[in-house]
Design a protein around this motif. Sequence first.
Motif, PDB file in Angstrom:
ATOM      1  N   PHE A  28      -1.741  13.433   8.452  1.00  0.00           N
ATOM      2  CA  PHE A  28      -0.840  12.304   8.390  1.00  0.00           C
ATOM      3  C   PHE A  28      -1.599  10.987   8.395  1.00  0.00           C
ATOM      4  CE2 PHE A  28       2.237   9.295   9.937  1.00  0.00           C
ATOM      5  CZ  PHE A  28       3.352   9.655   9.218  1.00  0.00           C
ATOM      6  N   ASP A  29      -1.766  10.367   7.251  1.00  0.00           N
ATOM      7  CA  ASP A  29      -2.322   9.020   7.129  1.00  0.00           C
ATOM      8  C   ASP A  29      -1.810   8.500   5.790  1.00  0.00           C
ATOM      9  OD1 ASP A  29      -3.763   6.738   6.540  1.00  0.00           O
ATOM     10  OD2 ASP A  29      -5.680   7.538   7.216  1.00  0.00           O
ATOM     11  N   PRO A  30      -0.666   7.793   5.822  1.00  0.00           N
ATOM     12  CA  PRO A  30      -0.033   7.402   4.563  1.00  0.00           C
ATOM     13  C   PRO A  30      -1.008   6.755   3.585  1.00  0.00           C
ATOM     14  CG  PRO A  30       1.364   6.794   6.397  1.00  0.00           C
ATOM     15  CD  PRO A  30       0.090   7.309   6.988  1.00  0.00           C
ATOM     16  N   GLY A  31      -1.840   5.837   4.091  1.00  0.00           N
ATOM     17  CA  GLY A  31      -2.761   5.134   3.205  1.00  0.00           C
ATOM     18  C   GLY A  31      -3.703   6.092   2.494  1.00  0.00           C
ATOM     19  N   LYS A  32      -4.292   6.991   3.255  1.00  0.00           N
ATOM     20  CA  LYS A  32      -5.272   7.911   2.675  1.00  0.00           C
ATOM     21  C   LYS A  32      -4.606   8.905   1.721  1.00  0.00           C
ATOM     22  CE  LYS A  32      -9.469  10.251   3.955  1.00  0.00           C
ATOM     23  NZ  LYS A  32     -10.238  10.921   5.009  1.00  0.00           N
ATOM     24  N   ALA A  90      -1.973   8.303  -0.012  1.00  0.00           N
ATOM     25  CA  ALA A  90      -1.680   7.549  -1.228  1.00  0.00           C
ATOM     26  C   ALA A  90      -2.937   7.441  -2.084  1.00  0.00           C
ATOM     27  CB  ALA A  90      -1.149   6.159  -0.875  1.00  0.00           C
ATOM     28  N   ASP A  91      -4.065   7.144  -1.447  1.00  0.00           N
ATOM     29  CA  ASP A  91      -5.323   7.033  -2.192  1.00  0.00           C
ATOM     30  C   ASP A  91      -5.678   8.350  -2.869  1.00  0.00           C
ATOM     31  OD1 ASP A  91      -5.633   4.399  -1.490  1.00  0.00           O
ATOM     32  OD2 ASP A  91      -6.875   4.827   0.271  1.00  0.00           O
ATOM     33  N   TYR A  98       0.841  -1.203   0.000  1.00  0.00           N
ATOM     34  CA  TYR A  98       0.000   0.000   0.000  1.00  0.00           C
ATOM     35  C   TYR A  98       0.877   1.255   0.000  1.00  0.00           C
ATOM     36  CZ  TYR A  98      -4.634   2.007   1.097  1.00  0.00           C
ATOM     37  OH  TYR A  98      -5.835   2.647   1.066  1.00  0.00           O
ATOM     38  N   THR A  99       1.679   1.400   1.050  1.00  0.00           N
ATOM     39  CA  THR A  99       2.625   2.511   1.154  1.00  0.00           C
ATOM     40  C   THR A  99       3.917   1.946   1.704  1.00  0.00           C
ATOM     41  OG1 THR A  99       1.751   2.955   3.360  1.00  0.00           O
ATOM     42  CG2 THR A  99       0.896   4.278   1.594  1.00  0.00           C
ATOM     43  N   GLN A 138       6.588   1.937   3.357  1.00  0.00           N
ATOM     44  CA  GLN A 138       7.371   2.714   4.317  1.00  0.00           C
ATOM     45  C   GLN A 138       6.871   2.337   5.703  1.00  0.00           C
ATOM     46  OE1 GLN A 138       5.933   6.831   4.844  1.00  0.00           O
ATOM     47  NE2 GLN A 138       4.838   6.551   2.935  1.00  0.00           N
ATOM     48  N   ILE A 195     -12.272   5.347  -1.355  1.00  0.00           N
ATOM     49  CA  ILE A 195     -11.716   5.782  -2.635  1.00  0.00           C
ATOM     50  C   ILE A 195     -12.690   6.704  -3.356  1.00  0.00           C
ATOM     51  CG2 ILE A 195     -10.884   4.988  -4.881  1.00  0.00           C
ATOM     52  CD1 ILE A 195      -9.047   4.226  -2.622  1.00  0.00           C
ATOM     53  N   LEU A 210     -12.595  10.316  -2.411  1.00  0.00           N
ATOM     54  CA  LEU A 210     -11.474  11.083  -2.961  1.00  0.00           C
ATOM     55  C   LEU A 210     -11.639  11.272  -4.468  1.00  0.00           C
ATOM     56  CD1 LEU A 210      -8.749   9.242  -0.907  1.00  0.00           C
ATOM     57  CD2 LEU A 210      -9.443  11.611  -0.589  1.00  0.00           C
ATOM     58  N   SER A 243       3.095  12.895   4.957  1.00  0.00           N
ATOM     59  CA  SER A 243       3.800  11.629   4.733  1.00  0.00           C
ATOM     60  C   SER A 243       4.414  11.568   3.344  1.00  0.00           C
ATOM     61  CB  SER A 243       2.861  10.441   4.947  1.00  0.00           C
ATOM     62  OG  SER A 243       2.247  10.077   3.738  1.00  0.00           O
ATOM     63  N   THR A 244       5.299  10.594   3.167  1.00  0.00           N
ATOM     64  CA  THR A 244       5.972  10.447   1.889  1.00  0.00           C
ATOM     65  C   THR A 244       5.182   9.578   0.914  1.00  0.00           C
ATOM     66  OG1 THR A 244       7.165   8.643   2.916  1.00  0.00           O
ATOM     67  CG2 THR A 244       8.307  10.733   2.773  1.00  0.00           C
ATOM     68  N   ALA A 245       3.974   9.140   1.350  1.00  0.00           N
ATOM     69  CA  ALA A 245       3.211   8.209   0.513  1.00  0.00           C
ATOM     70  C   ALA A 245       2.882   8.771  -0.876  1.00  0.00           C
ATOM     71  CB  ALA A 245       1.941   7.772   1.245  1.00  0.00           C
ATOM     72  N   ARG A 265      -7.390   0.899  10.905  1.00  0.00           N
ATOM     73  CA  ARG A 265      -7.949  -0.110   9.996  1.00  0.00           C
ATOM     74  C   ARG A 265      -8.314  -1.407  10.730  1.00  0.00           C
ATOM     75  NH1 ARG A 265      -4.528   2.859   7.006  1.00  0.00           N
ATOM     76  NH2 ARG A 265      -5.410   3.773   5.127  1.00  0.00           N
TER      77      ARG A 265
END
Lengths: 308, 359, 389
Positions: free
Chosen positions: B195-199, B201-202, A193-194, A196, A235, A238, B221-223, A205
């Motif tokens: 800060f929520d890498p997953g979100k 990224a989405d 997913y990410t 890192q 998703i 967004l 984040s760096t996502a 989650r």
Amino acid sequence: MLEAILISIATAATPLFLAAIGELVSERAGVLNLGVEGMMAMGAVTGFGIGLATGSPLIGALAAVIVGAVFSLLFAFLTLTLASNQVATGLALTLLGLGVSGQIGEAYVGQPGVRMGPVFLGLDPIFWFSLVLLVVVAWFLFHTKPGLKVRAVGDSHVSAHALGVPVIAIRYAAVAFGGACAGLAGAYLSLVYTPQWVEAMTAGRGWIALALVVFASWRPVRVLVGAWLFGAITIGQLQIQAMSLSTIAGFAAPLDSIVGALKSVPSQFLSSLPYLATVVVLVLISRNRRLALVNTPACLGQPFVPDR
Amino acid sequence: MKRLTTLLAASAAMVFASAGGASAQMDKVKACFIYVGPVGDFGWSYQHDQGRKQVEEELGDKVETAFLESVPEGADAERAIERFARSGCNIIFTTSFGYMDATNAVAGRFPDVKFEHATGYKREHDNVSTYNSKFYEGRYVQGVIAGQLTESNTIGYIASFPIPEVVRGINSFYIGAQSVNPDVKVNVVWANTWFDPGKEADAAKALIDQGADIITQHTDSTAPMQVAAERGIKAFGQASDMINFGPETQLTSIIDDWGPYYVERIKALLDGNYEQSDTWHGFAEGNVRMAPYTNMSDDVKADAEEAEKKITSDELEPFSGPLKKKDGSDFLAEGERADDGALLGMNFYVEGIEGDLPN
Amino acid sequence: MIALDKRPNPSALYATLSPFIALALTLIAGVILFLAIGKSPAAALYAYFIEPLTEGWSLHELAVKATPLILIGAGLCIAFLSGNWNIGAEGQLVMGAIAGALVPVLMPEFRNILTLPLMLCLGMLGGALWASVPGLLKAKFGTSEILTSLMLVYVAQLFLDWLVRGPWRDPAGYNFPQTVRFSPEATMPAIDYASGRAHWGFGIAIIVALALWYMLARTRRGFSLRVTGQSPRAARFGGFSPGRTTMFAFLLSGALAGLAGIIEVSGAIGQLRPTISPGYGFTAIIVAFLGRLNPAGAILAGLVLALSYLGGEAAQITLGVSDKIARVFQGMILFFVLGCDTLINYRIRLKGASVSGTAAVTPAATVGPEQKRDIDAAAGAVPEAGRHA
């Protein structure tokens, strides 16, 4: 574009599904483990660290599975051997998992990790494995003798015990399976997913996964459906924001106004939908006695101490 | 009885502490920092901690530092600040907007300790100073780069919350992009998180799916950088140099460099010329820096450097007229520059940005 | 292998001893932990458990931190004892804070002697209403309250987030997500402003906890709660309605969580913000268990947990121990407490060893009026989660 959106949804849904399917097996055996978030965090940090050290995301994922399972045995020992309260023990497991993973992970912050890339149709190996896992779990629970025993233990540990089924041993196995799945779900976050590691990257989650199990009324296939629904809400929220007005103008008039209306709904409301939906499903299940009897593990959350 | 003695001891310590603080020269300063996130967030708190380390490096044994990380805003912040004030800190940097009221409350009780609050606007006592950086100057330069490099004329912008700091950044970015490409559009997605890498990224994926070919972010984040790298497009970093997360992807990054300010303030305290202030520094003072310009042609790089130079020398101000607000009303007349008040309370898009601000 | 033998009656001795055994085990584990990360265990334990107690202002802070934990923890004791697993206190805290803040946010001009009492009442009402949802669903349909109460936490938090970023945002606050600051009339007064910021909320918490202890130990209502928790069937034979007990337990624990919320906001924070609690509603679950599900014990447990927060900060400053360790510590305390609780209801035996066996008698069978007097025994009997009425 649609394909890309579907891949995004699948990626968002997979960690939820993995954690939930593990918890489902555990709950089917009558054990409510609220420590999913903590086990996921442990899996995420393990997957990242081992992946980085070995350069292989696959080894990282395997290590996360093992660590998730071992970590869950802590919970199993307390709740099964010492018959402690499952709700409180699960919460303690979450506290411990978030703390320990944060401590271990301090060295990993700011480093890019190894990434498990797509292998087929733009999706990664763990996603495809999760589908296999679904089939296996569904078949195991409902079409095999050991699966029947798992369900029997969850429905009535007293009767199962009387019939000679090893209640405690089966519950240990179910909890460990749940831990392994949660560990894999965590590794999915930090490897796919990410790629890192950051503290608390599970971002709640694990709790959604708990909701999913109930939302699915303890049926494996419905867990997948639910995970996709939850993923689609995240998703979609967004994507709708990102749809520029000119794109929308290209659609037919009714769709245009629907998207326009959706854009004006506060994001907090959309975010709360999964939780509200879970409450509604819970009520529907429990209102319908027959449905409740078929699907709900009757001994969920109850400790079992065998008489001698 | 034992409790009574400890109380007495505590008040004696207080008297001693207040006698120690003075505006005269000091031989040694204890500087303390309070962070809202873990120092390992590789974003906001990480950068403040880098500033603290720079202080230690430059001032050596004239300074002693301490920090508290992950201090929640709200009731806990006041306790953390007070703990520092009582533990002999001469100057305390509180590095999140949410610490504003707590900082002022504690400052009222410890008149001899200096308090420095980042990003706030309240200075209720004369030992409270505020400081912030003009990150929007960097966003203008990013806009200049993105406006030239985009082929789809759509740039994806991941925003956190609609507070003035973020809105100002979006506007400045857009004005910069417009200055080189009148057809450019900025597509903003509100992630509603810092800060929520997953979100994050989405959000980046959603923007790319909807046609963005460059991503910039105002989350920590760096996502998003990683997503851009996976999808083979370019992106800007945030807060720190994120080049490790996208060696082929990062164009540049706005670096929050708090070190120069921290060194300056602590030095002033050592030298006995410390004064209350409201500081808003940018390129010129070195508080905002750009990471090396990479993954772009030399022409674009030259333009970016040019813009950076002009802002540094005050030849150029991103917010200067003529500018209209999104609703069509006038913001700045020809030749007029925005004053700090207008910038600090900015809660509107400038004309040309699509969509509306939430709420 | 370890096996358990059920005691005929819960052991009063272990009910008293088990928290102390647990704390001792935590200390031992703490020593190992600090050795593992290369810090002096003595210095670390001093920073955690002694240093915060050595200064007057720090004692004030201890009271501030313990106030919500004691209030919520005491309420949860009642809920858990009666077999109602309300784990959504965090959401009830938030809703209480919102309801109480109606006065200072929407009617800032209403400033008189009644402002604060009105806020406190609204806070309790808000928390009770939010808790009534899982309570009602359980009483009416048998819906699992564990999951519904937990889900509603997130809904409440998102609702607060929306309020402070949207309609309730301070118009003069530069768009930052927070409400106006409360007026002095809407602020919980400090006990002794000169020495620290502890407010009268702490007094309220102590009084409430003691009142609940009295109710549980000495009243018919308390008896019915305990009986229902141990065996809903026996309760029905005794003429108590499990449904009504459930509603009572949820309304009470919800109201106290709501009260904790509005006290926290009006006493320690002074306005609504996107997050107003660092998880007090969840930490209070540890408090309830550490306090042996005895509201009076929750006072002590709340103070111990508050101490571990303050000690975490002290250790960060003096030793550079990261804040993660504080969380690990809390998780360990809870683990040990839960593990030691087993001693109360069971004898632990290594399999193969012989133990003089009496037939296991379930507590349900021993319920009778005489148990009314046996406070320790009742407090020691932890009801089972998820048992259906």
